[in-house]
Write a protein that holds these residues in place. Sequence first.
Motif, PDB file in Angstrom:
ATOM      1  N   PHE A   1     -22.692   5.567  -4.327  1.00  0.00           N
ATOM      2  CA  PHE A   1     -22.657   6.989  -4.679  1.00  0.00           C
ATOM      3  C   PHE A   1     -22.176   7.778  -3.482  1.00  0.00           C
ATOM      4  O   PHE A   1     -22.192   7.288  -2.346  1.00  0.00           O
ATOM      5  CB  PHE A   1     -24.031   7.447  -5.172  1.00  0.00           C
ATOM      6  CG  PHE A   1     -24.468   6.635  -6.348  1.00  0.00           C
ATOM      7  CD1 PHE A   1     -23.767   6.718  -7.538  1.00  0.00           C
ATOM      8  CD2 PHE A   1     -25.517   5.738  -6.247  1.00  0.00           C
ATOM      9  CE1 PHE A   1     -24.130   5.944  -8.629  1.00  0.00           C
ATOM     10  CE2 PHE A   1     -25.883   4.963  -7.330  1.00  0.00           C
ATOM     11  CZ  PHE A   1     -25.199   5.064  -8.527  1.00  0.00           C
ATOM     12  N   GLU A   2     -21.763   9.013  -3.715  1.00  0.00           N
ATOM     13  CA  GLU A   2     -21.131   9.736  -2.623  1.00  0.00           C
ATOM     14  C   GLU A   2     -22.103  10.033  -1.481  1.00  0.00           C
ATOM     15  O   GLU A   2     -21.685  10.131  -0.340  1.00  0.00           O
ATOM     16  CB  GLU A   2     -20.401  10.991  -3.107  1.00  0.00           C
ATOM     17  CG  GLU A   2     -21.221  12.016  -3.786  1.00  0.00           C
ATOM     18  CD  GLU A   2     -20.375  13.263  -4.134  1.00  0.00           C
ATOM     19  OE1 GLU A   2     -20.923  14.114  -4.824  1.00  0.00           O
ATOM     20  OE2 GLU A   2     -19.224  13.379  -3.706  1.00  0.00           O
ATOM     21  N   GLY A   3     -23.394  10.122  -1.819  1.00  0.00           N
ATOM     22  CA  GLY A   3     -24.375  10.401  -0.773  1.00  0.00           C
ATOM     23  C   GLY A   3     -24.419   9.328   0.308  1.00  0.00           C
ATOM     24  O   GLY A   3     -24.734   9.601   1.464  1.00  0.00           O
TER      25      GLY A   3
ATOM     26  N   ALA B   1     -20.923   9.803   2.420  1.00  0.00           N
ATOM     27  CA  ALA B   1     -20.520  11.141   2.862  1.00  0.00           C
ATOM     28  C   ALA B   1     -20.251  11.230   4.358  1.00  0.00           C
ATOM     29  O   ALA B   1     -19.252  11.819   4.788  1.00  0.00           O
ATOM     30  CB  ALA B   1     -21.589  12.154   2.463  1.00  0.00           C
TER      31      ALA B   1
ATOM     32  N   LEU C   1     -17.154   9.413   5.418  1.00  0.00           N
ATOM     33  CA  LEU C   1     -16.001  10.054   4.774  1.00  0.00           C
ATOM     34  C   LEU C   1     -15.594  11.300   5.558  1.00  0.00           C
ATOM     35  O   LEU C   1     -14.402  11.598   5.698  1.00  0.00           O
ATOM     36  CB  LEU C   1     -16.356  10.426   3.330  1.00  0.00           C
ATOM     37  CG  LEU C   1     -15.168  10.685   2.423  1.00  0.00           C
ATOM     38  CD1 LEU C   1     -14.378   9.407   2.190  1.00  0.00           C
ATOM     39  CD2 LEU C   1     -15.628  11.257   1.082  1.00  0.00           C
TER      40      LEU C   1
ATOM     41  N   ILE D   1      -9.263  14.985   1.890  1.00  0.00           N
ATOM     42  CA  ILE D   1     -10.027  13.781   1.554  1.00  0.00           C
ATOM     43  C   ILE D   1     -11.085  14.226   0.550  1.00  0.00           C
ATOM     44  O   ILE D   1     -11.991  14.989   0.892  1.00  0.00           O
ATOM     45  CB  ILE D   1     -10.688  13.166   2.808  1.00  0.00           C
ATOM     46  CG1 ILE D   1      -9.649  12.919   3.911  1.00  0.00           C
ATOM     47  CG2 ILE D   1     -11.429  11.886   2.442  1.00  0.00           C
ATOM     48  CD1 ILE D   1      -8.555  11.935   3.554  1.00  0.00           C
ATOM     49  N   GLY D   2     -10.942  13.789  -0.681  1.00  0.00           N
ATOM     50  CA  GLY D   2     -11.820  14.279  -1.740  1.00  0.00           C
ATOM     51  C   GLY D   2     -12.774  13.206  -2.225  1.00  0.00           C
ATOM     52  O   GLY D   2     -12.460  12.004  -2.217  1.00  0.00           O
ATOM     53  N   SER D   3     -13.942  13.640  -2.648  1.00  0.00           N
ATOM     54  CA  SER D   3     -14.954  12.734  -3.175  1.00  0.00           C
ATOM     55  C   SER D   3     -15.374  13.285  -4.528  1.00  0.00           C
ATOM     56  O   SER D   3     -15.858  14.406  -4.615  1.00  0.00           O
ATOM     57  CB  SER D   3     -16.120  12.716  -2.182  1.00  0.00           C
ATOM     58  OG  SER D   3     -17.284  12.274  -2.826  1.00  0.00           O
ATOM     59  N   TYR D   4     -15.175  12.505  -5.584  1.00  0.00           N
ATOM     60  CA  TYR D   4     -15.403  13.013  -6.933  1.00  0.00           C
ATOM     61  C   TYR D   4     -16.347  12.089  -7.696  1.00  0.00           C
ATOM     62  O   TYR D   4     -15.924  11.055  -8.210  1.00  0.00           O
ATOM     63  CB  TYR D   4     -14.066  13.159  -7.681  1.00  0.00           C
ATOM     64  CG  TYR D   4     -13.124  14.077  -6.941  1.00  0.00           C
ATOM     65  CD1 TYR D   4     -13.353  15.443  -6.919  1.00  0.00           C
ATOM     66  CD2 TYR D   4     -12.045  13.577  -6.217  1.00  0.00           C
ATOM     67  CE1 TYR D   4     -12.528  16.305  -6.208  1.00  0.00           C
ATOM     68  CE2 TYR D   4     -11.207  14.423  -5.496  1.00  0.00           C
ATOM     69  CZ  TYR D   4     -11.463  15.782  -5.501  1.00  0.00           C
ATOM     70  OH  TYR D   4     -10.645  16.626  -4.791  1.00  0.00           O
ATOM     71  N   PRO D   5     -17.625  12.453  -7.764  1.00  0.00           N
ATOM     72  CA  PRO D   5     -18.559  11.611  -8.510  1.00  0.00           C
ATOM     73  C   PRO D   5     -18.207  11.639  -9.994  1.00  0.00           C
ATOM     74  O   PRO D   5     -17.690  12.644 -10.496  1.00  0.00           O
ATOM     75  CB  PRO D   5     -19.908  12.281  -8.264  1.00  0.00           C
ATOM     76  CG  PRO D   5     -19.602  13.685  -7.879  1.00  0.00           C
ATOM     77  CD  PRO D   5     -18.241  13.675  -7.249  1.00  0.00           C
TER      78      PRO D   5
ATOM     79  N   HIS E   1     -19.761  10.399 -13.983  1.00  0.00           N
ATOM     80  CA  HIS E   1     -20.984  10.038 -14.695  1.00  0.00           C
ATOM     81  C   HIS E   1     -20.582  10.040 -16.168  1.00  0.00           C
ATOM     82  O   HIS E   1     -20.521  11.086 -16.792  1.00  0.00           O
ATOM     83  CB  HIS E   1     -22.048  11.103 -14.381  1.00  0.00           C
ATOM     84  CG  HIS E   1     -23.421  10.712 -14.830  1.00  0.00           C
ATOM     85  ND1 HIS E   1     -24.566  11.262 -14.321  1.00  0.00           N
ATOM     86  CD2 HIS E   1     -23.822   9.812 -15.758  1.00  0.00           C
ATOM     87  CE1 HIS E   1     -25.619  10.732 -14.912  1.00  0.00           C
ATOM     88  NE2 HIS E   1     -25.190   9.856 -15.781  1.00  0.00           N
TER      89      HIS E   1
ATOM     90  N   ALA F   1     -15.100   8.489  -7.080  1.00  0.00           N
ATOM     91  CA  ALA F   1     -13.691   8.257  -6.751  1.00  0.00           C
ATOM     92  C   ALA F   1     -13.399   8.983  -5.445  1.00  0.00           C
ATOM     93  O   ALA F   1     -13.813  10.127  -5.265  1.00  0.00           O
ATOM     94  CB  ALA F   1     -12.790   8.782  -7.872  1.00  0.00           C
TER      95      ALA F   1
ATOM     96  N   VAL G   1     -10.379  10.141  -2.793  1.00  0.00           N
ATOM     97  CA  VAL G   1      -8.949  10.427  -2.861  1.00  0.00           C
ATOM     98  C   VAL G   1      -8.438  10.895  -1.496  1.00  0.00           C
ATOM     99  O   VAL G   1      -9.062  11.750  -0.860  1.00  0.00           O
ATOM    100  CB  VAL G   1      -8.673  11.545  -3.894  1.00  0.00           C
ATOM    101  CG1 VAL G   1      -7.184  11.844  -3.993  1.00  0.00           C
ATOM    102  CG2 VAL G   1      -9.248  11.173  -5.253  1.00  0.00           C
TER     103      VAL G   1
ATOM    104  N   GLU H   1      -8.258   5.957 -10.527  1.00  0.00           N
ATOM    105  CA  GLU H   1      -9.432   6.612 -11.094  1.00  0.00           C
ATOM    106  C   GLU H   1     -10.215   5.637 -11.969  1.00  0.00           C
ATOM    107  O   GLU H   1      -9.644   4.695 -12.512  1.00  0.00           O
ATOM    108  CB  GLU H   1      -8.997   7.788 -11.990  1.00  0.00           C
ATOM    109  CG  GLU H   1      -8.166   8.847 -11.294  1.00  0.00           C
ATOM    110  CD  GLU H   1      -8.978   9.699 -10.331  1.00  0.00           C
ATOM    111  OE1 GLU H   1     -10.219   9.658 -10.423  1.00  0.00           O
ATOM    112  OE2 GLU H   1      -8.370  10.378  -9.492  1.00  0.00           O
TER     113      GLU H   1
END
Lengths: 250, 250
Positions: free
Chosen positions: A179-181, A184, A187, A199-203, A205, A214, A216, A247
């Motif tokens: 998970f992104e946590g 982070a 990242l 730099i993107g972080s896209y949870p 669900h 994901a 990016v 994705e």
Amino acid sequence: MTRTAALILIGNEILSGRTRDDNIQFLATGLGELGIPLREIRVIPDVQATIVTTVTEMRARYDEVFTTGGIGPTHDDITAACVAEAFGVPWEFHQPTFELLSKQFGENFNAARQRMAKFPRGATPIPNSVSGAPGFTIGNVHVMAGVPRIMRAMFTALAPTLQRGLPVMSRTWHTTTLFEGSLAEELEHIQTSYPHLDIGSYPFHRQDGRRGVALVAKGQDEDAVIKAAEAIYELIIKKGGSPVEGEAPP
Amino acid sequence: MTRTAALILIGNEILSGRTRDDNIQFLATGLGELGIPLREIRVIPDVQATIVTTVTEMRARYDEVFTTGGIGPTHDDITAACVAEAFGVPWEFHQPTFELLSKQFGENFNAARQRMAKFPRGATPIPNSVSGAPGFTIGNVHVMAGVPRIMRAMFTALAPTLQRGLPVMSRTWHTTTLFEGSLAEELEHIQTSYPHLDIGSYPFHRQDGRRGVALVAKGQDEDAVIKAAEAIYELIIKKGGSPVEGEAPP
């Protein structure tokens, strides 16, 4: 070279929830490919003062401004008159467009339809291969229809005339076991190493219970995007995840 | 009583075309039902100065402001800190939320996840029944997640706490044998007779070739909406069309 774009959606139908937007993603993707990435979108009602102010503000702030909506024949189609006001020029018949529409509508070319042949003075038409009545460009403002099929035809005709920047490249990895946590902190280090990239972080669900994130790397420096994507891949491995390119499926 | 709302979508994923928006229509519809119709939407990147300026401007201009996105644990999740700055208050741990998330994450409650427990001082949490970490309300600004499932859960929890206005009513007729150019002049008369309503004209042009126009009477005065819808019905009949209630099927 970095060029920037803004998009203004004009009309009440998105704001009221009547219509689900079907223009933003098409234009965002197309402008990214042209190297003129979208930096801001506004959705505003067909209120004269709001349109004039918004066009004035956005055309000063961004290299290219695109509008959709409000160029039909009805009382709430006031975009062209408002853009004329924003540029301080008359809103008047554009002779070649008047003739085009006169031929198309014949005896049904009534006063309402004639309004579609009125542009700000100095505007250039944007051809409409779907339903005839053109959009127009004046300065750095490009006025298009709101109906998605017509907007797409107009943008396709307009695109080759726009000054391009460097195209936006992106590379994506996703994982369903992290998970992104937990990613982070590292990242953020990758973002710091590549300050000119996003730099993107896209949870995600999903309805079926699949969860994950994901990651990016995106920007106009292809070399940096490739390197940052490698760093993302290695981060996922280091954390015990299995990176999958692209994705997560819907 | 007329109350107004604005929506700010925060993050790069809509602007880049990566993600198709799936929040606007839900919120536009829900806010219309609560009698707090959306008057403006802005989509902005996760850039600190842009978020602070936009929140400051919108909260002065509209009764209620809703934001989505940027409240996760990663470096680009800066919405809460920016909203604190817009209100001129510290961004600090909210003790009950810290305890809630501490229990949820256990030994994985690292520094990144702890950021999700930091709100502007004086904020009230908006419960998140999907993934735990709450949004928050401060003043007239409501900060929600960007992931649609989570946003919907938050809005559902938030809605009963909002001060309602008169709900927005609408009635729609469509016709496939007339176009808006032939209805425009008389439609403007209907708009003039009901200045407090939105009389909308929405042409459609389906992939299978079906074309026509939907005419909508919409507003917070139910009686006027019914009368204006009758006038629209009669206009379509007068022009030789066959009015069908509701939107044209897709």
